[in-house]
Design a protein around this motif. Structure first.
Motif, PDB file in Angstrom:
ATOM      1  N   TYR A  78     -16.947  -5.639   2.017  1.00  0.00           N
ATOM      2  CA  TYR A  78     -15.659  -6.334   2.112  1.00  0.00           C
ATOM      3  C   TYR A  78     -15.098  -6.684   0.738  1.00  0.00           C
ATOM      4  O   TYR A  78     -15.803  -7.249  -0.103  1.00  0.00           O
ATOM      5  CB  TYR A  78     -15.801  -7.647   2.896  1.00  0.00           C
ATOM      6  CG  TYR A  78     -15.639  -7.488   4.387  1.00  0.00           C
ATOM      7  CD1 TYR A  78     -14.441  -7.780   5.023  1.00  0.00           C
ATOM      8  CD2 TYR A  78     -16.700  -7.022   5.174  1.00  0.00           C
ATOM      9  CE1 TYR A  78     -14.290  -7.635   6.397  1.00  0.00           C
ATOM     10  CE2 TYR A  78     -16.558  -6.868   6.540  1.00  0.00           C
ATOM     11  CZ  TYR A  78     -15.349  -7.173   7.153  1.00  0.00           C
ATOM     12  OH  TYR A  78     -15.207  -7.019   8.509  1.00  0.00           O
ATOM     13  N   GLN A  79     -13.848  -6.290   0.511  1.00  0.00           N
ATOM     14  CA  GLN A  79     -12.997  -6.971  -0.449  1.00  0.00           C
ATOM     15  C   GLN A  79     -12.412  -8.122   0.361  1.00  0.00           C
ATOM     16  O   GLN A  79     -11.379  -7.990   1.024  1.00  0.00           O
ATOM     17  CB  GLN A  79     -11.908  -6.028  -0.966  1.00  0.00           C
ATOM     18  CG  GLN A  79     -12.424  -4.888  -1.824  1.00  0.00           C
ATOM     19  CD  GLN A  79     -12.703  -5.333  -3.254  1.00  0.00           C
ATOM     20  OE1 GLN A  79     -12.585  -6.517  -3.596  1.00  0.00           O
ATOM     21  NE2 GLN A  79     -13.087  -4.392  -4.098  1.00  0.00           N
ATOM     22  N   ALA A  80     -13.109  -9.255   0.357  1.00  0.00           N
ATOM     23  CA  ALA A  80     -12.916 -10.255   1.406  1.00  0.00           C
ATOM     24  C   ALA A  80     -11.618 -11.042   1.298  1.00  0.00           C
ATOM     25  O   ALA A  80     -11.177 -11.649   2.277  1.00  0.00           O
ATOM     26  CB  ALA A  80     -14.097 -11.227   1.404  1.00  0.00           C
ATOM     27  N   HIS A  81     -10.970 -11.026   0.150  1.00  0.00           N
ATOM     28  CA  HIS A  81      -9.770 -11.808  -0.092  1.00  0.00           C
ATOM     29  C   HIS A  81      -8.555 -11.211   0.605  1.00  0.00           C
ATOM     30  O   HIS A  81      -8.594 -10.084   1.111  1.00  0.00           O
ATOM     31  CB  HIS A  81      -9.514 -11.855  -1.598  1.00  0.00           C
ATOM     32  CG  HIS A  81      -9.565 -10.490  -2.231  1.00  0.00           C
ATOM     33  ND1 HIS A  81     -10.743  -9.926  -2.673  1.00  0.00           N
ATOM     34  CD2 HIS A  81      -8.602  -9.574  -2.465  1.00  0.00           C
ATOM     35  CE1 HIS A  81     -10.492  -8.719  -3.158  1.00  0.00           C
ATOM     36  NE2 HIS A  81      -9.203  -8.479  -3.040  1.00  0.00           N
ATOM     37  N   ALA A  82      -7.461 -11.959   0.606  1.00  0.00           N
ATOM     38  CA  ALA A  82      -6.238 -11.518   1.281  1.00  0.00           C
ATOM     39  C   ALA A  82      -5.441 -10.507   0.471  1.00  0.00           C
ATOM     40  O   ALA A  82      -4.811  -9.618   1.042  1.00  0.00           O
ATOM     41  CB  ALA A  82      -5.349 -12.725   1.592  1.00  0.00           C
ATOM     42  N   ALA A  83      -5.454 -10.611  -0.855  1.00  0.00           N
ATOM     43  CA  ALA A  83      -4.610  -9.771  -1.708  1.00  0.00           C
ATOM     44  C   ALA A  83      -5.306  -8.447  -2.007  1.00  0.00           C
ATOM     45  O   ALA A  83      -5.816  -8.221  -3.105  1.00  0.00           O
ATOM     46  CB  ALA A  83      -4.269 -10.496  -3.004  1.00  0.00           C
ATOM     47  N   THR A  84      -5.330  -7.563  -1.020  1.00  0.00           N
ATOM     48  CA  THR A  84      -6.093  -6.317  -1.135  1.00  0.00           C
ATOM     49  C   THR A  84      -5.297  -5.272  -1.906  1.00  0.00           C
ATOM     50  O   THR A  84      -4.838  -4.265  -1.364  1.00  0.00           O
ATOM     51  CB  THR A  84      -6.478  -5.799   0.258  1.00  0.00           C
ATOM     52  OG1 THR A  84      -5.301  -5.800   1.093  1.00  0.00           O
ATOM     53  CG2 THR A  84      -7.542  -6.671   0.887  1.00  0.00           C
ATOM     54  N   GLU A  85      -5.176  -5.496  -3.196  1.00  0.00           N
ATOM     55  CA  GLU A  85      -4.499  -4.582  -4.111  1.00  0.00           C
ATOM     56  C   GLU A  85      -5.496  -4.076  -5.143  1.00  0.00           C
ATOM     57  O   GLU A  85      -6.630  -4.561  -5.241  1.00  0.00           O
ATOM     58  CB  GLU A  85      -3.327  -5.286  -4.798  1.00  0.00           C
ATOM     59  CG  GLU A  85      -2.216  -5.680  -3.839  1.00  0.00           C
ATOM     60  CD  GLU A  85      -1.040  -6.310  -4.548  1.00  0.00           C
ATOM     61  OE1 GLU A  85       0.095  -6.050  -4.113  1.00  0.00           O
ATOM     62  OE2 GLU A  85      -1.236  -7.057  -5.525  1.00  0.00           O
ATOM     63  N   THR A  86      -5.037  -3.127  -5.964  1.00  0.00           N
ATOM     64  CA  THR A  86      -5.927  -2.444  -6.900  1.00  0.00           C
ATOM     65  C   THR A  86      -6.525  -3.381  -7.934  1.00  0.00           C
ATOM     66  O   THR A  86      -7.734  -3.360  -8.182  1.00  0.00           O
ATOM     67  CB  THR A  86      -5.165  -1.304  -7.594  1.00  0.00           C
ATOM     68  OG1 THR A  86      -4.770  -0.355  -6.612  1.00  0.00           O
ATOM     69  CG2 THR A  86      -6.026  -0.613  -8.643  1.00  0.00           C
ATOM     70  N   GLY A 484      -2.698  -4.056   0.933  1.00  0.00           N
ATOM     71  CA  GLY A 484      -2.373  -5.381   0.420  1.00  0.00           C
ATOM     72  C   GLY A 484      -2.396  -6.472   1.466  1.00  0.00           C
ATOM     73  O   GLY A 484      -2.116  -7.631   1.162  1.00  0.00           O
ATOM     74  N   SER A 485      -2.750  -6.122   2.703  1.00  0.00           N
ATOM     75  CA  SER A 485      -2.746  -7.112   3.780  1.00  0.00           C
ATOM     76  C   SER A 485      -4.076  -7.852   3.855  1.00  0.00           C
ATOM     77  O   SER A 485      -5.063  -7.448   3.243  1.00  0.00           O
ATOM     78  CB  SER A 485      -2.485  -6.408   5.118  1.00  0.00           C
ATOM     79  OG  SER A 485      -3.691  -5.857   5.634  1.00  0.00           O
ATOM     80  N   PRO A 486      -4.160  -8.933   4.656  1.00  0.00           N
ATOM     81  CA  PRO A 486      -5.428  -9.645   4.848  1.00  0.00           C
ATOM     82  C   PRO A 486      -6.257  -9.074   5.987  1.00  0.00           C
ATOM     83  O   PRO A 486      -7.266  -9.680   6.369  1.00  0.00           O
ATOM     84  CB  PRO A 486      -4.956 -11.057   5.184  1.00  0.00           C
ATOM     85  CG  PRO A 486      -3.697 -10.838   5.959  1.00  0.00           C
ATOM     86  CD  PRO A 486      -3.037  -9.652   5.304  1.00  0.00           C
ATOM     87  N   TRP A 487      -5.859  -7.925   6.541  1.00  0.00           N
ATOM     88  CA  TRP A 487      -6.528  -7.392   7.724  1.00  0.00           C
ATOM     89  C   TRP A 487      -7.646  -6.436   7.344  1.00  0.00           C
ATOM     90  O   TRP A 487      -7.641  -5.845   6.270  1.00  0.00           O
ATOM     91  CB  TRP A 487      -5.499  -6.737   8.647  1.00  0.00           C
ATOM     92  CG  TRP A 487      -4.368  -7.670   8.938  1.00  0.00           C
ATOM     93  CD1 TRP A 487      -3.094  -7.595   8.477  1.00  0.00           C
ATOM     94  CD2 TRP A 487      -4.452  -8.898   9.692  1.00  0.00           C
ATOM     95  NE1 TRP A 487      -2.356  -8.676   8.910  1.00  0.00           N
ATOM     96  CE2 TRP A 487      -3.160  -9.497   9.660  1.00  0.00           C
ATOM     97  CE3 TRP A 487      -5.473  -9.544  10.396  1.00  0.00           C
ATOM     98  CZ2 TRP A 487      -2.875 -10.697  10.292  1.00  0.00           C
ATOM     99  CZ3 TRP A 487      -5.179 -10.750  11.029  1.00  0.00           C
ATOM    100  CH2 TRP A 487      -3.899 -11.308  10.983  1.00  0.00           C
ATOM    101  N   ASP A 488      -8.599  -6.275   8.247  1.00  0.00           N
ATOM    102  CA  ASP A 488      -9.826  -5.565   7.897  1.00  0.00           C
ATOM    103  C   ASP A 488      -9.614  -4.103   7.536  1.00  0.00           C
ATOM    104  O   ASP A 488     -10.425  -3.528   6.815  1.00  0.00           O
ATOM    105  CB  ASP A 488     -10.852  -5.677   9.034  1.00  0.00           C
ATOM    106  CG  ASP A 488     -11.590  -7.009   9.019  1.00  0.00           C
ATOM    107  OD1 ASP A 488     -11.261  -7.858   8.167  1.00  0.00           O
ATOM    108  OD2 ASP A 488     -12.503  -7.197   9.852  1.00  0.00           O
TER     109      ASP A 488
END
Length: 547
Positions: A78-86, A484-488
């Motif tokens: 998991y990139q566990a955080h909400a800001a799933t960017e590069t 970039g979403s908080p979803w899995d």
């Protein structure tokens, strides 16, 4: 495709047999005693390699990825955080900290104190450089608030060498850190580094080889049989996608970047640096970080479920195999880790075609500019009122404190009523949220937002869209799919460890990318105290990697 073989022949000194040797060999029998510390750590990030994409193709891999599958496999990292960017994702991989600690909350954020019109700061720039703009910036590590594993290795033993190469500057910087021996990235035209650095011969050879490759046209790549069911055209904003095979005209540098050849070039340069610098052959363990960016560019441009991504997965597997073969020829005892900075899901249009529910582009009225315009009109305030887009949103600091409070309260009310918005949290709400301690798949949206929150950089308001609402308002060339979403589907990535002689196993339970750095540190007898991550035991027997 023969791109890697051709580049290797130009960039590195490797016997011809090693260019085609199969890499998916069975691991050696498990040793009776624990393995000694490796002499070289190879940390690879495949930008946008989601856990879903990995699962889709893992049974098709026959080369480099197949080799990694014989090691320790964590399919639900998991990139566990909400800001799933590069940039945030890469900041977690070799630091052991989540973005709340690394300070890398997004690829870009608003800093209303900077002397530029749009007030936008890039995560890997020095905005204080005279004349810098958001589009013409000077690459810098200044925004990364914590040390990387490589930095800590050098602090423990100055003889350790640290190298970082990538297809993006932010990947190279966030994995390399503040103290590196060599750091190179593709700048859109060639491979660059910080000003004043000498260009090693192997980097110049790579530059020349890639320039020659771009100057020639590229014929369409042959399509593997298992890709043919995905060979279906789809119209996205007037573009016909889904059937691409990476043909390009002479001189098309953008087409090169958005192709498997871009990863092959980075791997060839990395292999050459290992050879020329004799990494892993000194008294200390060395580290090379490799950022492979083509999967992300291809995903953004064409989605994940066409021939384009199928070919990319096949070529990535092959290119990794060639890279590992070169490392084998050095005789160095090396350990590999491979993961990703975030995931993604396919483009909205193809998902709708497949009758997937809830798929939608974000509506213009949901964006901060439109929301701010409405608030400003209704409250009779001038100025932009709100800055940002979706995600982090800032209230205009030119307003009085009283008006800022009014704007924030009104923005929360409006976002809460919007059908595409899952949640809107104020900075005060996020800061008050205790940091999560449970497995990442159980976190609330507020907890996910908390782990991307830095009070000095994050917005006054964080807006999270509902599942499968993409932040793309209108798709266009190079941008039909994003993350970039908080979803899995954006948070989950694979984490793989491999080393000759290790006993392979698979752990299906969730782990985090922040666990990678302390785990790699443990393999060389080094502790990383105080980090967010934990050491993962890579020994399935009675031993314990973590001591």
């Amino acid at each position: 495709m023969k791109a890697l073989a051709a580049l290797l022949a130009t960039v590195v000194a490797v016997p011809a047999a090693a260019q085609t040797q199969a890499a998916a060999t069975a691991p050696a029998p498990a040793p009776a005693a624990p393995l000694p510390a490796p002499k070289l750590i190879v940390a690879i990030s495949v930008d946008q390699l989601s856990a879903d994409l990995f699962a889709q193709y893992r049974n098709r891999f026959t080369d480099g990825m197949a080799r990694l599958l014989t090691g320790a496999v964590f399919p639900s990292g998991y990139q566990a955080h909400a800001a799933t960017e590069t940039c945030p994702g890469h900041s977690t991989i070799l630091t052991g900290y989540r973005p709340a600690k690394t300070g890398i909350i997004a690829n870009n954020w608003i800093d209303q104190s900077v002397a530029r019109a749009d007030k936008t700061v890039y995560c890997a720039e020095d905005e204080s450089v005279a004349g810098a703009t958001h589009d013409r910036y000077t690459v810098s590590d200044k925004h990364l608030k914590v040390p990387t594993l490589g930095e800590q290795m050098k602090a423990a033993n100055p003889a350790a060498r640290v190298v970082s190469v990538a297809g993006k500057d932010r990947a190279a910087v966030m994995m390399g850190g503040h103290t590196v021996d060599e750091l190179w990235w593709w700048d859109g035209k060639t491979y660059s580094s910080y000003a004043g650095r000498a260009v090693p011969p192997v980097v110049q050879r790579t530059r020349d080889a890639v320039a020659a490759m771009i100057a020639r046209p590229q014929e369409p790549l042959p399509l593997p049989g298992y890709c043919k069911p995905l060979d279906r055209a789809i119209d996205v904003g007037g573009q016909i996608l889904g059937q691409g095979r990476f043909a390009r005209e002479a001189g098309d540098a953008r087409g090169f970047r958005t192709s498997p050849a871009a990863d092959a070039a980075v791997l060839a340069m990395a292999a050459g640096l290992v050879q020329d610098m004799k990494l892993g052959q000194g008294q200390a363990t060395d580290l090379i970080a490799v950022g492979l960016s083509a999967t992300d560019y291809i995903g953004h441009a064409t989605g994940t479920q066409g021939t384009e991504m199928c070919l990319q997965m096949a070529e990535l597997d092959r290119s990794l195999g060639g890279f590992f073969n070169v490392l084998d020829q050095t005789g160095v005892d090396y350990a590999v880790m491979l993961t990703a900075d975030h995931g993604a899901h396919d483009m909205t249009e193809r998902q709708i075609e497949r009758a997937m529910p809830m798929e939608a582009h974000v509506e213009a009225g949901t964006l901060a500019k439109a929301v701010g315009a409405g608030i400003g009109r209704d409250l009779k305030l001038t100025g932009p009122v709100l800055l940002g887009a979706e995600g982090d949103v800032w209230v205009d600091r030119a307003l009085s404190p009283k008006d800022r409070a009014r704007v924030l309260a009104e923005a929360v009310k409006r976002y809460d009523r919007m059908p595409q918005v899952a949640a809107a949290y104020t900075a005060a709400q996020i800061a008050a949220q205790p940091r999560p301690t449970s497995p990442p798949e159980t976190w609330t949206l507020l907890e996910r937002a908390r782990e991307s929150f830095d009070p000095a950089r994050s917005g006054d308001l964080v807006v999270l869209l509902k599942p499968r609402v993409t932040s793309i308002e209108k798709p266009g060339p190079g941008y039909v799919e994003t993350h970039g979403s908080p979803w899995d589907y954006d948070r989950r990535v694979p984490i793989l460890f491999w080393r000759k002689g290790m006993t392979g196993f698979e752990q299906p339970l969730s782990v985090e990318t922040i666990d990678i750095a302390p785990t790699l540190a443990a393999t060389i007898g080094m502790r990383m105290d105080g980090v967010d991550g934990r050491c993962l035991d890579l020994d399935p027997g009675p031993g314990d990697t973590c001591g």
